[in-house]
Design a protein around this motif. Sequence first.
Motif, short mmCIF file in Angstrom:
data_model
loop_
_atom_site.label_atom_id
_atom_site.label_comp_id
_atom_site.label_asym_id
_atom_site.label_seq_id
_atom_site.Cartn_x
_atom_site.Cartn_y
_atom_site.Cartn_z
N ASP A 91 46.37 58.88 90.77
CA ASP A 91 46.31 59.68 89.58
C ASP A 91 47.90 59.98 89.29
N ILE A 92 48.61 58.99 89.04
CA ILE A 92 49.89 59.09 88.75
C ILE A 92 50.13 58.32 87.36
N ASP A 93 50.73 59.02 86.39
CA ASP A 93 50.93 58.66 84.90
C ASP A 93 52.17 57.53 85.06
N GLN A 109 46.81 49.34 89.84
CA GLN A 109 45.57 49.59 90.65
C GLN A 109 45.84 51.11 91.47
N LEU A 110 47.20 50.96 91.90
CA LEU A 110 47.98 52.20 92.94
C LEU A 110 47.96 53.56 91.91
N LYS A 122 50.28 67.60 94.70
CA LYS A 122 50.14 66.16 93.74
C LYS A 122 51.73 65.72 93.67
N ASN A 123 51.79 64.52 93.98
CA ASN A 123 52.99 63.74 93.92
C ASN A 123 53.63 63.80 92.65
#
Length: 274
Positions: A206-208, A200-201, A2-3
């Motif tokens: 799924d980045i807070d 949107q991105l 995960k990034n």
Amino acid sequence: MKNKGAVFFDVDGTLIDWTKKIHVPTKATKKAIEKLKENGYLAILATGRPKNCIDEGILDLGLDGYILSNGAYAEIDNKVLFNEPLDNKELKVLLNFLEENNVVYMLEGQEYNYVLDMKNNKILDLIREANLNINNFKTEWDKDTVKVSKIIAVAYDEKSFDIVVDRFKKEGYAFMSNLSNGGLFEIYKAKYTKGYGVDQLLNLLDIDKDNAYAFGDGENDIEMFQSVKYGIAMGGYHKRLEPYAYDFTEDVENEGIEKALIRLGIISDSLVEI
């Protein structure tokens, strides 16, 4: 894996500064973005420019995604997420009005830009000053079918801008004026902003919001700053951007991006070598 987060970058006045003849990102900026990617962050462009106006210097950064035309177009890992051109019926009314009032314009599409006359001095000045590729311009096109996301208008005086705004301000358009810089002003649909694209991105990836950063300097970066926790205003920023900034850094010439990324702890000072 995960990034860790995402960092969004404006182009003009942030990654480059064509007003100071800095047409490609500096070595320090390129190295800093390379290091932030190695550290697990996504690097994403967020610009008012269409895809055809992203030159090699920006493409060479190896960015993970693009939000273009002030949020009307977005892609990630070479996959188009959305592309929302202007409605042709509405566009035709607008363009006819510009022509009737002697306002020169350039239409921005993702593949090409469209003009009426490539010999117009105002258009030639714009191409030269913004370092645009003249091969990406077309003069043969139809108002009923052309696919464009934004209009760059060149006013002869401030009255031209006011006339256009008064006529179309209630029809869902946004206007961004830079009359001091050659009389330019932008016309686009207010629904689509950089903030819209960022939202949107972030949702897709799924980045807070708390792990999202943005660098910008312009009035059209306000919505983007509102969509992330850390909005960093570059040196020479538009005064309207100031209330929305988390922090401030130096301009392109003085390596504002590198210095801010170090201060934010995204990259280490010792990792950035020029």
